[in-house]
Design a protein around this motif. Structure first.
Motif, PDB file in Angstrom:
ATOM      1  N   ASP A 131       0.831  -1.206   0.000  1.00  0.00           N
ATOM      2  CA  ASP A 131       0.000   0.000   0.000  1.00  0.00           C
ATOM      3  C   ASP A 131       0.863   1.252   0.000  1.00  0.00           C
ATOM      4  OD1 ASP A 131      -2.313  -1.523   0.031  1.00  0.00           O
ATOM      5  OD2 ASP A 131      -2.405  -1.554   2.220  1.00  0.00           O
ATOM      6  N   GLN A 132       1.967   1.209   0.723  1.00  0.00           N
ATOM      7  CA  GLN A 132       2.849   2.361   0.828  1.00  0.00           C
ATOM      8  C   GLN A 132       4.119   2.201   0.014  1.00  0.00           C
ATOM      9  OE1 GLN A 132       2.028   5.166   2.545  1.00  0.00           O
ATOM     10  NE2 GLN A 132       0.043   4.183   2.831  1.00  0.00           N
ATOM     11  N   GLY A 133       4.507   0.953  -0.301  1.00  0.00           N
ATOM     12  CA  GLY A 133       5.736   0.716  -1.033  1.00  0.00           C
ATOM     13  C   GLY A 133       6.956   1.230  -0.301  1.00  0.00           C
ATOM     14  N   MET A 134       6.962   1.082   1.015  1.00  0.00           N
ATOM     15  CA  MET A 134       7.996   1.714   1.818  1.00  0.00           C
ATOM     16  C   MET A 134       9.174   0.817   2.178  1.00  0.00           C
ATOM     17  SD  MET A 134       6.767   4.701   1.912  1.00  0.00           S
ATOM     18  CE  MET A 134       7.714   5.594   3.104  1.00  0.00           C
ATOM     19  N   PHE A 135       9.124  -0.450   1.862  1.00  0.00           N
ATOM     20  CA  PHE A 135      10.187  -1.382   2.201  1.00  0.00           C
ATOM     21  C   PHE A 135      10.505  -2.241   0.985  1.00  0.00           C
ATOM     22  CE2 PHE A 135       7.583  -0.691   5.967  1.00  0.00           C
ATOM     23  CZ  PHE A 135       8.519  -0.261   6.887  1.00  0.00           C
ATOM     24  N   ASN A 136      11.773  -2.541   0.802  1.00  0.00           N
ATOM     25  CA  ASN A 136      12.191  -3.431  -0.278  1.00  0.00           C
ATOM     26  C   ASN A 136      13.180  -4.450   0.268  1.00  0.00           C
ATOM     27  OD1 ASN A 136      10.858  -2.157  -2.532  1.00  0.00           O
ATOM     28  ND2 ASN A 136      12.308  -0.489  -2.300  1.00  0.00           N
ATOM     29  N   LEU A 137      12.950  -5.709  -0.033  1.00  0.00           N
ATOM     30  CA  LEU A 137      13.909  -6.765   0.273  1.00  0.00           C
ATOM     31  C   LEU A 137      14.733  -7.010  -0.979  1.00  0.00           C
ATOM     32  CD1 LEU A 137      11.775  -9.464   2.122  1.00  0.00           C
ATOM     33  CD2 LEU A 137      13.443  -7.913   3.128  1.00  0.00           C
ATOM     34  N   ASP A 138      16.043  -7.045  -0.833  1.00  0.00           N
ATOM     35  CA  ASP A 138      16.920  -7.369  -1.958  1.00  0.00           C
ATOM     36  C   ASP A 138      17.382  -8.808  -1.800  1.00  0.00           C
ATOM     37  OD1 ASP A 138      16.667  -4.829  -2.954  1.00  0.00           O
ATOM     38  OD2 ASP A 138      18.540  -4.103  -2.095  1.00  0.00           O
ATOM     39  N   LEU A 139      17.211  -9.591  -2.858  1.00  0.00           N
ATOM     40  CA  LEU A 139      17.622 -10.998  -2.857  1.00  0.00           C
ATOM     41  C   LEU A 139      18.750 -11.198  -3.854  1.00  0.00           C
ATOM     42  CD1 LEU A 139      14.598 -10.944  -1.850  1.00  0.00           C
ATOM     43  CD2 LEU A 139      14.475 -13.267  -2.676  1.00  0.00           C
ATOM     44  N   ASN A 140      19.677 -12.089  -3.512  1.00  0.00           N
ATOM     45  CA  ASN A 140      20.748 -12.415  -4.450  1.00  0.00           C
ATOM     46  C   ASN A 140      20.222 -13.448  -5.448  1.00  0.00           C
ATOM     47  OD1 ASN A 140      20.883 -14.947  -3.182  1.00  0.00           O
ATOM     48  ND2 ASN A 140      22.831 -14.531  -2.174  1.00  0.00           N
ATOM     49  N   PRO A 141      21.022 -13.844  -6.426  1.00  0.00           N
ATOM     50  CA  PRO A 141      20.529 -14.795  -7.435  1.00  0.00           C
ATOM     51  C   PRO A 141      20.075 -16.135  -6.855  1.00  0.00           C
ATOM     52  CG  PRO A 141      22.500 -13.708  -8.239  1.00  0.00           C
ATOM     53  CD  PRO A 141      22.337 -13.308  -6.794  1.00  0.00           C
ATOM     54  N   GLU A 142      20.598 -16.502  -5.680  1.00  0.00           N
ATOM     55  CA  GLU A 142      20.190 -17.759  -5.053  1.00  0.00           C
ATOM     56  C   GLU A 142      18.899 -17.611  -4.246  1.00  0.00           C
ATOM     57  OE1 GLU A 142      23.493 -16.550  -4.565  1.00  0.00           O
ATOM     58  OE2 GLU A 142      24.057 -17.674  -6.355  1.00  0.00           O
ATOM     59  N   GLY A 143      18.368 -16.387  -4.151  1.00  0.00           N
ATOM     60  CA  GLY A 143      17.129 -16.150  -3.424  1.00  0.00           C
ATOM     61  C   GLY A 143      17.311 -15.819  -1.962  1.00  0.00           C
ATOM     62  N   HIS A 144      18.548 -15.595  -1.524  1.00  0.00           N
ATOM     63  CA  HIS A 144      18.799 -15.216  -0.129  1.00  0.00           C
ATOM     64  C   HIS A 144      18.618 -13.713   0.052  1.00  0.00           C
ATOM     65  CE1 HIS A 144      21.587 -18.873  -0.364  1.00  0.00           C
ATOM     66  NE2 HIS A 144      20.488 -19.243   0.284  1.00  0.00           N
ATOM     67  N   VAL A 145      18.019 -13.303   1.161  1.00  0.00           N
ATOM     68  CA  VAL A 145      17.851 -11.885   1.459  1.00  0.00           C
ATOM     69  C   VAL A 145      19.221 -11.314   1.805  1.00  0.00           C
ATOM     70  CG1 VAL A 145      16.743 -10.179   2.941  1.00  0.00           C
ATOM     71  CG2 VAL A 145      15.499 -12.246   2.293  1.00  0.00           C
ATOM     72  N   VAL A 146      19.641 -10.287   1.064  1.00  0.00           N
ATOM     73  CA  VAL A 146      20.954  -9.684   1.290  1.00  0.00           C
ATOM     74  C   VAL A 146      20.860  -8.260   1.830  1.00  0.00           C
ATOM     75  CG1 VAL A 146      22.166 -11.133  -0.379  1.00  0.00           C
ATOM     76  CG2 VAL A 146      21.146  -8.975  -1.127  1.00  0.00           C
ATOM     77  N   GLY A 147      19.656  -7.673   1.799  1.00  0.00           N
ATOM     78  CA  GLY A 147      19.517  -6.321   2.307  1.00  0.00           C
ATOM     79  C   GLY A 147      18.069  -5.897   2.416  1.00  0.00           C
ATOM     80  N   LEU A 148      17.876  -4.865   3.217  1.00  0.00           N
ATOM     81  CA  LEU A 148      16.556  -4.296   3.447  1.00  0.00           C
ATOM     82  C   LEU A 148      16.651  -2.787   3.260  1.00  0.00           C
ATOM     83  CD1 LEU A 148      13.615  -4.242   4.536  1.00  0.00           C
ATOM     84  CD2 LEU A 148      14.599  -4.187   6.824  1.00  0.00           C
ATOM     85  N   GLU A 149      15.862  -2.252   2.334  1.00  0.00           N
ATOM     86  CA  GLU A 149      15.796  -0.817   2.099  1.00  0.00           C
ATOM     87  C   GLU A 149      14.533  -0.278   2.766  1.00  0.00           C
ATOM     88  OE1 GLU A 149      16.253   2.108  -1.710  1.00  0.00           O
ATOM     89  OE2 GLU A 149      14.930   0.382  -1.940  1.00  0.00           O
TER      90      GLU A 149
END
Length: 87
Positions: free
Chosen positions: A42-60
């Protein structure tokens, strides 16, 4: 078995964009090598970044001033100031 341990995380804050980033892996792969998953659609306020293997590598975190605890934001800013002022 789950073991609790405190580990240091690399965090950054861009005051112009009011965006914080919490690195769960470093260095983060180039944008073309990762997948971004927005949440809080609804707000688009968070983004999870995943590497090519699908592991979460960061949070914006967009709109970080209103979404992060003030003590955490202050700690990030203090650490950035110390890092930027190193000779």
């Amino acid at each position: 078995m789950y073991t609790e341990k405190r580990i240091p995380l690399l965090c950054s804050y861009d005051s112009d964009a009011d965006t914080a980033y919490i690195y769960l892996d470093h260095p983060i792969p180039p944008a073309a090598a990762q997948r971004v998953i927005p949440f809080d659609p609804d707000q688009g306020m968070f983004n999870l970044d995943l590497n090519p293997e699908g592991h979460v590598v960061g949070l914006e975190i967009l709109g970080a001033r209103s979404r992060l605890p003030p003590a955490l934001l202050q700690a990030i800013l203090k650490n950035q100031d110390q890092t930027e002022n190193k000779p």
